[in-house]
Motif scaffolding. Structure first.
Motif, PDB file in Angstrom:
ATOM      1  N   THR A 110       0.813  -1.220   0.000  1.00 46.52           N
ATOM      2  CA  THR A 110       0.000   0.000   0.000  1.00 46.52           C
ATOM      3  C   THR A 110       0.845   1.268   0.000  1.00 46.52           C
ATOM      4  N   GLN A 111       2.008   1.217   0.633  1.00 52.60           N
ATOM      5  CA  GLN A 111       2.857   2.409   0.732  1.00 52.60           C
ATOM      6  C   GLN A 111       4.083   2.340  -0.167  1.00 52.60           C
ATOM      7  N   GLY A 112       4.358   1.177  -0.731  1.00 54.18           N
ATOM      8  CA  GLY A 112       5.372   1.064  -1.755  1.00 54.18           C
ATOM      9  C   GLY A 112       6.808   1.092  -1.272  1.00 54.18           C
ATOM     10  N   VAL A 113       7.669   1.577  -2.158  1.00 51.16           N
ATOM     11  CA  VAL A 113       9.115   1.505  -1.961  1.00 51.16           C
ATOM     12  C   VAL A 113       9.557   2.218  -0.686  1.00 51.16           C
ATOM     13  N   GLU A 114       8.960   3.354  -0.378  1.00 57.99           N
ATOM     14  CA  GLU A 114       9.366   4.076   0.831  1.00 57.99           C
ATOM     15  C   GLU A 114       9.183   3.225   2.077  1.00 57.99           C
ATOM     16  N   ALA A 115       8.081   2.460   2.140  1.00 59.88           N
ATOM     17  CA  ALA A 115       7.844   1.598   3.298  1.00 59.88           C
ATOM     18  C   ALA A 115       8.884   0.497   3.372  1.00 59.88           C
ATOM     19  N   MET A 116       9.308  -0.006   2.228  1.00 59.69           N
ATOM     20  CA  MET A 116      10.341  -1.044   2.215  1.00 59.69           C
ATOM     21  C   MET A 116      11.674  -0.479   2.696  1.00 59.69           C
ATOM     22  N   LEU A 117      11.985   0.740   2.304  1.00 59.10           N
ATOM     23  CA  LEU A 117      13.238   1.353   2.748  1.00 59.10           C
ATOM     24  C   LEU A 117      13.231   1.606   4.252  1.00 59.10           C
ATOM     25  N   ARG A 118      12.074   1.994   4.785  1.00 56.79           N
ATOM     26  CA  ARG A 118      11.987   2.221   6.233  1.00 56.79           C
ATOM     27  C   ARG A 118      12.146   0.925   7.017  1.00 56.79           C
ATOM     28  N   ASP A 119      11.881  -0.190   6.374  1.00 57.86           N
ATOM     29  CA  ASP A 119      11.955  -1.503   7.009  1.00 57.86           C
ATOM     30  C   ASP A 119      12.986  -2.366   6.281  1.00 57.86           C
ATOM     31  N   TRP A 120      14.135  -1.756   5.965  1.00 62.31           N
ATOM     32  CA  TRP A 120      15.038  -2.388   5.025  1.00 62.31           C
ATOM     33  C   TRP A 120      15.637  -3.702   5.519  1.00 62.31           C
ATOM     34  N   ALA A 121      15.907  -3.837   6.787  1.00 66.41           N
ATOM     35  CA  ALA A 121      16.476  -5.095   7.279  1.00 66.41           C
ATOM     36  C   ALA A 121      15.559  -6.258   6.915  1.00 66.41           C
ATOM     37  N   ASN A 122      14.264  -6.090   7.116  1.00 67.29           N
ATOM     38  CA  ASN A 122      13.310  -7.142   6.770  1.00 67.29           C
ATOM     39  C   ASN A 122      13.069  -7.205   5.263  1.00 67.29           C
ATOM     40  N   ALA A 123      13.017  -6.047   4.615  1.00 63.79           N
ATOM     41  CA  ALA A 123      12.760  -6.036   3.174  1.00 63.79           C
ATOM     42  C   ALA A 123      13.904  -6.687   2.403  1.00 63.79           C
TER      43      ALA A 123
END
Length: 312
Positions: A45-58
């Protein structure tokens, strides 16, 4: 392992995240439905920015998902986005773009810049703002105040981990992804004589559309040595810049470590690491409406934009 990247694309209803598998775009939500490992709803829903904020898991998820996504694509279980290349948008809009000035000796020489010895110096950084960001295929607006619009292809590191005073040795651990930035510059607006401060890079580099970024984000593990990639920029199919990141004065590691002594770096911060020789000012030629630029970096892809006169 197959090559993979993270992208954002335009579809009916707005922007959506995508996986790029061997240069083909696949909708992330559709790929999830077809059998990717479970992932947080926020990433969809929030895209790439959300993945970057959670990068260890992403990052861990991407490593596991890559062979599965590649198999789904190969089998036809997921289909590429129609008009994928044309639909690509900026991968995200960073709040802060830190840019390195005069980071290649050849570029400093062509600009007439006299640099101190590295042992007696430190990186010179400036900021671009979020208003400057556009994506692949979008238009660079040429303001009427300039007649000397110029280009600068740069390798950009995208931060994926909050860090303060990180060491040079550990600095690349903070990088989530790499992408391309074209640091568009109005050379005649960079200099002014009405103040004792002779350079005004805010005026010369921070106009709307002056930071094309993309076309997507390539996870850092796919570019194990950021000091060993080739860069190129063409204007109207004519090569202008061709060089290797091996020729940086301040390495990506050193720039990250230096910046982190001044500010706490946050996930989503972008560091544009400097441009090599071959800019328009060094050649005495400048961009005009209708010109087409293609910035390309080995292991990432091509970032194409066209210039048009800003309507005022």
């Amino acid at each position: 392992m197959s090559w993979i990247a993270l992208a954002t694309y335009r579809r009916a209803g707005g922007l959506a995240p995508a996986l790029v598998i061997d240069s083909q775009l696949y909708d992330l939500e559709a790929a999830r439905a077809a059998g990717l490992p479970p992932l947080p709803e926020a990433w969809v829903t929030q895209g790439v920015e959300a993945m970057l904020r959670d990068w260890a898991n992403a990052q861990a998820w991407l490593r596991d998902a890559t062979p599965i996504a590649a198999a789904l694509a190969a089998s036809g279980a997921i289909r590429p986005v129609a008009d994928g290349a044309a639909a690509v948008a900026a991968p995200f809009v960073p709040s802060r773009i830190f840019c390195a000035a005069s980071n290649y000796a050849s570029h400093a020489n062509e600009m007439g810049t006299v640099l101190a010895a590295k042992s007696q110096s430190k990186p010179y950084m400036f900021l671009k703002l979020s208003n400057t960001v556009i994506g692949n295929g979008e238009t660079i607006q040429m303001p009427p105040e300039t007649s000397k619009l110029d280009w600068e292809v740069e390798l950009a590191a995208v931060i994926g981990k909050r860090c303060r005073r990180i060491s040079v040795e550990d600095a690349l651990d903070a990088v989530a992804c790499y992408t391309i930035v074209n640091d568009i510059s109005a050379r005649d607006l960079n200099i002014r004589g009405d103040y004792p401060f002779k350079h005004d890079w805010f005026q010369g580099k921070c106009h709307d559309t002056f930071a094309p970024i993309g076309p997507w984000l390539v996870p850092a593990w796919q570019i194990p040595d950021p000091q060993a990639v080739q860069m190129r920029l063409d204007v109207n199919d004519e090569p202008m810049q061709q060089d290797s990141t091996a020729n940086m004065i301040w390495t990506v590691r050193e720039q990250i470590a230096y910046l982190s002594t001044i500010v706490t770096l946050e996930p989503g911060d972008v560091i544009a690491t400097g441009t090599p020789t071959g800019v328009g000012m060094g050649r005495g030629i400048y961009l005009k409406p209708g010109d087409r630029l293609v910035a390309s970096i080995e292991g990432i892809g091509r970032l194409a934009n066209q210039v048009q006169a800003e309507r005022v």
